[in-house]
Design a protein around this motif. Structure first.
Motif, PDB file in Angstrom:
ATOM      1  N   GLU A   1       0.836  -1.207   0.000  1.00  0.00           N
ATOM      2  CA  GLU A   1       0.000   0.000   0.000  1.00  0.00           C
ATOM      3  C   GLU A   1       0.868   1.253   0.000  1.00  0.00           C
ATOM      4  O   GLU A   1       0.536   2.243  -0.660  1.00  0.00           O
ATOM      5  CB  GLU A   1      -0.922  -0.020   1.218  1.00  0.00           C
ATOM      6  CG  GLU A   1      -2.019  -1.072   1.113  1.00  0.00           C
ATOM      7  CD  GLU A   1      -2.898  -1.121   2.350  1.00  0.00           C
ATOM      8  OE1 GLU A   1      -2.544  -0.433   3.352  1.00  0.00           O
ATOM      9  OE2 GLU A   1      -3.918  -1.838   2.346  1.00  0.00           O
TER      10      GLU A   1
ATOM     11  N   TYR B   1       0.512   3.931  -3.082  1.00  0.00           N
ATOM     12  CA  TYR B   1       0.015   5.281  -2.776  1.00  0.00           C
ATOM     13  C   TYR B   1       1.160   6.295  -2.631  1.00  0.00           C
ATOM     14  O   TYR B   1       0.934   7.405  -2.153  1.00  0.00           O
ATOM     15  CB  TYR B   1      -0.813   5.253  -1.493  1.00  0.00           C
ATOM     16  CG  TYR B   1      -2.155   4.570  -1.661  1.00  0.00           C
ATOM     17  CD1 TYR B   1      -3.234   5.234  -2.246  1.00  0.00           C
ATOM     18  CD2 TYR B   1      -2.335   3.251  -1.261  1.00  0.00           C
ATOM     19  CE1 TYR B   1      -4.461   4.596  -2.407  1.00  0.00           C
ATOM     20  CE2 TYR B   1      -3.550   2.604  -1.412  1.00  0.00           C
ATOM     21  CZ  TYR B   1      -4.608   3.279  -1.992  1.00  0.00           C
ATOM     22  OH  TYR B   1      -5.821   2.649  -2.166  1.00  0.00           O
ATOM     23  N   SER B   2       2.351   5.930  -3.035  1.00  0.00           N
ATOM     24  CA  SER B   2       3.478   6.851  -2.946  1.00  0.00           C
ATOM     25  C   SER B   2       3.305   7.994  -3.944  1.00  0.00           C
ATOM     26  O   SER B   2       2.617   7.857  -4.963  1.00  0.00           O
ATOM     27  CB  SER B   2       4.782   6.107  -3.241  1.00  0.00           C
ATOM     28  OG  SER B   2       4.803   5.666  -4.584  1.00  0.00           O
TER      29      SER B   2
ATOM     30  N   ARG C   1       1.486   7.785  -7.604  1.00  0.00           N
ATOM     31  CA  ARG C   1       0.293   8.617  -7.765  1.00  0.00           C
ATOM     32  C   ARG C   1       0.465   9.605  -8.916  1.00  0.00           C
ATOM     33  O   ARG C   1      -0.471   9.874  -9.670  1.00  0.00           O
ATOM     34  CB  ARG C   1       0.016   9.387  -6.472  1.00  0.00           C
ATOM     35  CG  ARG C   1      -0.490   8.532  -5.321  1.00  0.00           C
ATOM     36  CD  ARG C   1      -1.892   8.005  -5.563  1.00  0.00           C
ATOM     37  NE  ARG C   1      -2.845   9.078  -5.833  1.00  0.00           N
ATOM     38  CZ  ARG C   1      -4.067   8.888  -6.309  1.00  0.00           C
ATOM     39  NH1 ARG C   1      -4.470   7.650  -6.593  1.00  0.00           N
ATOM     40  NH2 ARG C   1      -4.879   9.905  -6.530  1.00  0.00           N
TER      41      ARG C   1
ATOM     42  N   GLN D   1      -5.468   2.908  -9.691  1.00  0.00           N
ATOM     43  CA  GLN D   1      -4.969   2.677  -8.338  1.00  0.00           C
ATOM     44  C   GLN D   1      -5.104   1.205  -7.957  1.00  0.00           C
ATOM     45  O   GLN D   1      -4.196   0.605  -7.362  1.00  0.00           O
ATOM     46  CB  GLN D   1      -5.734   3.544  -7.346  1.00  0.00           C
ATOM     47  CG  GLN D   1      -5.159   3.532  -5.935  1.00  0.00           C
ATOM     48  CD  GLN D   1      -3.809   4.220  -5.865  1.00  0.00           C
ATOM     49  OE1 GLN D   1      -3.696   5.420  -6.063  1.00  0.00           O
ATOM     50  NE2 GLN D   1      -2.759   3.440  -5.602  1.00  0.00           N
TER      51      GLN D   1
END
Length: 818
Positions: free
Chosen positions: A223, A227-228, A232, A250
């Motif tokens: 995760e 979501y870094s 992103r 995503q």
């Protein structure tokens, strides 16, 4: 009860005897007899934290190995001290502001500052009950919880019961307390804190070396990657271009993360350790490990990237097993997605493998996820392993390095440096050498154009049927580590450290140079063994047959050459004598022996000769200069140093690049040293300023010819390529067309001369040859076509003098018929 008091009670002796009967340490590093203790000074052992079980085990160990005792007390001047001390544990309740307890050396230091007593030796000792990686969760983390600061008594008891055969003891170098006492400093407090600080740094390094950095939960890591900001940013760019929605992208990033990420777990590591130990004992006669002290000197305060050569699927498992057995944390291994198959994939993933696709150049999101995952492993200091050749070598040679993983590692290092992370990164080159590999038959089939079979569990089970065959020994040799920061300093100067971009202009050119340097360092650690030595000598004969007496002499010659003038910095020789090496090669089925009344003959049939080529190519580079020098005396019986240098200088850099060897700073000095050694061995005679072949005995001339024959295939390939190029003139070939035309000629030559060696006309060798000619400035491109000038023509005319007329005629005939 305090540790110092408990160790002097009757209970201590009882518990020491119980632990001595129960525990069987798996590793003691270094060996107790090599600690280098000063007999005239008292010895005090220091543990990283108070732990009764550790102290009892240490007392048992010192008694068993004849070391100074670790239980009881000793008198040092006016002080009576316990023989086993421990650094104080931190306060249990962190929210209370309490001063950290001081280290227990204060009375000793005060006594020495007063000019009384004797100096002492402090020996740091780290004890690990099990090898669970540094995770903060799980049952196995609980029973192998030596990295926890607060290990409960029940938890420690459970760990002692479960890990009785998985205990590791690591001794540090003795620290003399007098060396820390500054004659100017008169306050014992700072000296006491300095001693404690040095010991804590040592214990932290050992813990990191053995257990590795803390591992996040796999789901948390995935995760964090998905979501870094970097991932992103790619998602937002792709969504803005009308691709799938950001939500779907995503989800795809999370799916990619699960596809890639490893899931290293302690139960699987213990299972694999036991399984591989039985496998190696069944499969091999032994595993020889060399140079591991170079790794131990860096582990703990460097991020390690292991870059072994890739010879077999066994490589994945062998290096991790060797590291684990020697008290080092196994690395996270980059493995092809083709190995992520049922049953095998999950096992490899839990053993530390992370999987990557063969190519992801056109998939920006996958590339971003993989780059971020790799960066997080590197930034947190986890050891890594990947194969810079990209795939297994079917020819036995070191393949040209692939830029992908090296470029990603270099970008991650630049990113960490720009962010202020200062942990250095070290590449660890590793050479893995086999006396016999499992994939011999499949390699020969693929070299002849056969299709590569897809990996599957069924193919693995078929391979298990080979376990009854002998495979000899295997060697794992560590080369000279490459510190990436120092390498960039030497290539670019210190200015690169101010770089804020992860893709500077110099990156594209730096990656190939880094790859070539690592390949040379891998080859510099090559290990000679009975099979590759026999292959070097036997394949140099015209019909792959030789009298055993002459073979023994040639093997002794090759070994003596390596002793007197090593072909690489860390190359090694096998134990034993030439007779034993021949017997080993026969035992493994690599050659045959025919008994004759006038003396035995050693020979190889067509299948054996093709397989022996693979083993010869593993170590051919070690005899590059010796073979080239000897080849120069085949047609011309005498040379002086000047003309020999003029003759060999044009082709030597290209040959060195093909064989991945480090060229000497001065070819002239290297040739002079080689001529002296060949003279000492009786292969050359020094006359009036000239070296010449000996007329007597005849065997010396034959040994010289066999040595020179080692380089003939490489020189023939170069001759064919230049004949094709010069025959058509400049501006007629692209690089691809020239390599393909030369390969066809080499295949034709092999068929006409009865040479059953598919690796002789391997396309990659000719592609690399064209690249070397470009790099040395003999060729350059105008648009896509290769051009040259008169310098290349003159160098080619000069190099033809190396070949005797019959060989030159045969090569010219093949070229003209094409």
């Amino acid at each position: 009860m305090a540790l110092r008091h408990l160790l002097t009670t009757p209970l201590s002796g009882l518990m020491t005897r119980l632990i001595d009967a129960w525990v069987r340490p798996r590793l003691i590093d270094p060996a107790p007899e090599s600690l280098g203790l000063e007999p005239s000074l008292p010895v005090l052992y220091v543990l990283p934290r108070p732990a009764f079980s550790d102290a009892w085990l240490l007392a048992s160990l010192t008694r068993r190995h004849g070391l100074p005792p670790a239980s009881g007390r000793c008198r040092v001047g006016e002080l009576t001290l316990p023989l086993c001390l421990a650094l104080p544990a931190p306060p249990r309740r962190r929210w209370r502001r309490r001063q950290r307890p001081s280290a227990p050396f204060l009375p000793l230091i005060e006594q020495r500052l007063a000019g009384a007593g004797r100096g002492v030796q402090l020996v740091p000792v780290s004890i690990f009950w099990g090898r669970a990686p540094g995770k903060r969760f799980g049952f196995w983390r609980m029973v192998a919880a030596d990295s926890w600061r607060l290990t409960g008594r029940l938890r420690r008891l459970l760990s002692m019961l479960v890990n009785r055969r998985s205990v590791e003891i690591h001794f540090g170098a003795p620290l003399r307390l007098d060396d820390l006492i500054d004659t100017v400093e008169s306050d014992a407090g700072p000296i006491n804190r300095k001693a404690a600080r040095l010991l804590r740094v040592h214990f932290r390094r050992v813990r990191t070396r053995v257990l590795g950095p803390d591992l996040s939960h796999r789901r948390t890591l995935i995760e964090g990657v998905a979501y870094s900001p970097e991932v992103r940013g790619v998602i937002e760019t792709l969504a803005a271009d009308g691709r799938p929605s950001a939500t779907r992208l995503q989800d795809r990033a999370l799916r990619y993360g699960r596809e890639i990420a490893s899931n290293m777990t302690y139960p699987v590591m213990r299972f694999m350790d036991g399984l591989l130990r039985r496998l190696w004992h069944r499969l091999y006669d032994g595993v020889d490990v060399r140079g591991l002290e170079r790794v131990k000197a860096l582990a703990g305060d460097h991020t390690l990237v292991y870059v072994p050569c890739h010879r077999s699927h066994i490589d994945y498992l062998l290096l991790s097993y060797v590291l684990y057995q020697n008290g080092l944390m196994p690395p996270h291994i980059a493995a092809g997605r083709n190995l992520d198959m049922p049953f095998i994939g999950p096992l490899l993933r839990r053993g530390g493998a992370f999987f990557l696709r063969r190519s992801f150049r056109d998939n920006r999101l996958y590339a971003a996820v993989f780059n971020e995952y790799l960066h997080r492993l590197i930034a947190r200091g986890h050891p890594l392993e990947y194969f810079i050749e990209g795939g297994r070598s079917r020819s036995g040679r070191m393949l040209p390095p692939r830029p992908g993983m090296l470029a990603m590692t270099l970008r991650s290092f630049l990113r960490s440096t720009a962010a202020g992370h200062h942990q250095p990164l070290a590449f660890i080159p590793v050479h893995i050498g086999y006396e016999r590999i499992i994939e011999s038959a499949s390699y020969q089939r693929e070299l002849r154009g056969g299709r590569k079979h897809k990996e599957s569990p069924l193919a693995l089970f078929r391979a298990l049927g080979q376990l009854r065959q002998p495979f000899g020994r295997v060697s794992v040799s560590v080369g000279e580590p490459l510190l990436l920061g120092d390498f960039l300093d030497s290539e670019l100067g210190p200015g690169w450290r101010r770089e804020r971009s992860t893709r500077p202009e110099w990156l594209t050119g730096m990656v190939p140079r880094l790859g070539e340097t690592l390949c040379r360092r891998i080859n510099a650690a090559a290990a000679l063994n009975p099979v590759n030595l026999v292959a070097l000598a036997l394949l140099a004969t015209p019909h792959h047959a030789i009298e055993q007496r002459l073979l023994e002499r040639q093997l002794a010659l090759l070994a003596e050459l390596q002793r007197r003038l090593p072909g690489a910095a860390h190359a090694s020789l096998p134990p034993g004598a030439p007779t034993e090496w021949i017997d080993q090669a026969i035992h493994l089925g690599m050659v045959q022996r025919r008994q004759q009344p006038l003396g035995d003959i050693v020979l190889a049939d067509a299948t054996q000769a093709a397989q022996l080529g693979w083993y010869r190519n593993n170590v051919l580079h070690l005899f590059a200069l010796a073979g080239l020098t000897a080849f120069a005396f085949r047609h011309q019986p005498a040379h002086d140093l000047d003309e020999l240098e003029r003759l060999l200088a044009p082709g030597w850099p290209i040959l060195a690049r093909e064989l991945m060897v480090e060229p000497p700073p001065s070819l002239r000095e290297a040739l002079a040293a080689m001529l002296d050694v060949l003279g000492e061995l009786g292969l050359l005679v020094h006359g009036e300023a000239r070296w010449q072949r000996p007329e007597e005995p005849l065997e010396s001339g034959e040994c010289l010819d066999l040595l020179g024959q080692l380089m003939q295939p490489s020189l023939e390939r170069g001759y064919l390529l230049l004949a094709v190029l010069l025959g058509e003139g400049p501006g007629r070939f692209t690089a691809e067309a020239l390599a393909d035309q030369s390969r066809q000629l080499a295949e034709r030559l092999a068929l006409l001369s009865g040479r059953d060696a598919p690796e002789f006309f391997d396309t990659r060798l000719f592609v690399s040859l064209v690249e070397s000619l470009e790099q040395e400035g003999w060729l350059w491109r105008e648009e896509t076509l290769l051009v040259f000038d008169e310098r290349l023509c003159e160098a080619a005319r000069r190099s033809r003098q190396l070949f005797d007329p019959s060989l030159r005629h045969r090569l010219q005939l093949v070229t003209r018929l094409a």
